[in-house]
Design an enzyme around this catalytic site. Structure first.
Site, PDB file in Angstrom:
ATOM      1  N   LYS A  83       0.950  -1.403   0.108  1.00  0.00           N
ATOM      2  CA  LYS A  83      -0.106  -0.003   0.038  1.00  0.00           C
ATOM      3  C   LYS A  83       0.922   1.185   0.193  1.00  0.00           C
ATOM      4  O   LYS A  83       1.735   1.376   0.927  1.00  0.00           O
ATOM      5  CB  LYS A  83      -0.940  -0.049   1.411  1.00  0.00           C
ATOM      6  CG  LYS A  83      -2.324   0.400   1.156  1.00  0.00           C
ATOM      7  CD  LYS A  83      -2.799   0.225   2.524  1.00  0.00           C
ATOM      8  CE  LYS A  83      -4.452   0.273   2.196  1.00  0.00           C
ATOM      9  NZ  LYS A  83      -4.776   0.598   3.808  1.00  0.00           N
TER      10      LYS A  83
HETATM   11  C1  E4P Z   1      -8.433   1.180   3.978  1.00  0.00           C
HETATM   12  O1  E4P Z   1      -7.563   0.772   3.525  1.00  0.00           O
HETATM   13  C2  E4P Z   1      -8.071   2.021   5.342  1.00  0.00           C
HETATM   14  O2  E4P Z   1      -7.333   1.307   6.016  1.00  0.00           O
HETATM   15  C3  E4P Z   1      -9.253   2.481   6.378  1.00  0.00           C
HETATM   16  O3  E4P Z   1     -10.439   1.881   5.741  1.00  0.00           O
HETATM   17  C4  E4P Z   1      -9.411   3.808   6.746  1.00  0.00           C
HETATM   18  O4  E4P Z   1     -10.732   3.610   7.347  1.00  0.00           O
HETATM   19  P1  E4P Z   1     -10.891   4.731   8.792  1.00  0.00           P
HETATM   20  O5  E4P Z   1     -11.307   6.133   8.084  1.00  0.00           O
HETATM   21  O6  E4P Z   1     -12.193   4.188   9.425  1.00  0.00           O
HETATM   22  O7  E4P Z   1      -9.685   4.937   9.550  1.00  0.00           O
END
Ligand code: E4P
Length: 217
Positions: A83
C-alpha cells in the site's frame, strides 16, 4: 463484490474468515500499531488465514524508502499487496513496483483525478476513503461513482476498493455502483448480518416448532 476486513486483529480475522465471507484484508499503520508483536509476523499470519490479498502499507514518504519497504512487504508472502499513499512519490513507487509484478494498493484517495493517476501507473487497487469524505461534508459514494465510471470508460484493470466504510449502507451502495471491493472494520461486517425481523422471525419459528413437539408427546 468482494468483502475485505479492515483490521490487523487476528482474532477478528479468524472469526470472520471462518464464516466464508472474507476475500482479503486491508491494514494501515494506525491499525497495526494497535496490535502486539512484530508486524511482519502478523501480516504473514493474516495471509495464511485468508489466502487472499492482504495490504500492508509503507511508512516511508520518499521514493527510495517506499521501494525498499515495498520489497520487504512483498517478500512476506505471495498474497501481500503493497500500500502506498497517493503522493507524487507514491505514484512513482507504484509505477516501479507494479512494473516488477508487485501488487500495489494506492491509498488515501479522495478524488476521481487521484484515482485516474493510480490507474495510469498500474495500481492493482485504488482506495477511496468514503467515511473520511463524508466526515468533511463531501459525498464519499459520489466519488466512488465517478471513479467506477472513469475506470469503465477506459477498461482500466485497477480494482476499486471502497475504504473507510462506516456502516452497511456504504457497502450496499458500493455494490450497487459496481465497485469491486468494500473493506470494513469487523463491526460493520457484523452489522451486515443484522435485522430485527430476522431475529423475531427465527424466535417465532422455534417457539411454534417447540409447541408442536410438546403436543405430539
Ligand atoms: C483502508 O485501507 C483504510 O485502512 C481504512 O479503510 C481507513 O478507514 P478509517 O477512515 O475508518 O480509518
Amino acid at each position: 463484490m468482494k468483502l475485505f476486513v479492515d483490521t490487523g486483529n487476528l482474532k477478528d480475522i479468524e472469526t470472520l474468515a471462518a464464516l466464508g465471507i472474507v476475500d482479503g484484508v486491508t491494514t494501515n499503520p494506525s491499525l497495526l500499531a494497535k496490535e502486539a508483536g512484530d508486524y511482519r509476523q502478523t501480516l504473514k499470519r493474516i495471509c495464511d488465514i485468508v489466502k487472499g490479498p492482504v495490504s500492508g502499507e509503507v511508512t516511508a514518504t520518499d521514493y527510495a524508502g517506499m521501494i525498499a519497504q515495498g520489497h520487504d512487504i512483498a517478500a512476506i508472502d505471495q498474497h501481500m499487496v503493497v500500500k502506498v499513499p497517493l503522493t507524487r512519490e507514491g505514484i512513482h513507487a507504484c509505477k516501479t513496483l507494479a512494473g516488477e509484478g508487485i501488487k500495489v494498493n494506492v491509498t488515501l484517495v479522495f478524488t476521481p483525478a487521484q484515482a485516474l493517476l493510480a490507474a495510469k501507473v498500474g495500481a492493482s487497487f485504488v482506495s477511496p476513503f468514503v467515511g473520511r469524505l463524508d466526515d468533511v461534508s463531501t459525498s464519499g459514494m459520489e466519488v466512488v461513482r465517478e471513479i467506477v465510471e472513469i475506470y469503465d470508460n477506459y477498461e482500466f484493470p485497477t480494482e476499486v476498493l471502497v475504504a473507510s466504510c462506516r456502516h452497511p449502507l456504504h457497502v450496499v451502495e458500493a455494490a450497487r455502483m459496481g465497485a469491486d471491493i468494500a473493506t470494513c472494520p469487523a463491526s460493520v461486517i457484523d452489522a451486515l448480518f443484522n435485522h430485527p425481523l430476522t431475529n423475531i422471525g427465527l424466535e417465532r419459528f422455534l417457539k411454534d416448532w417447540e409447541k408442536a413437539q410438546a403436543v405430539k408427546v
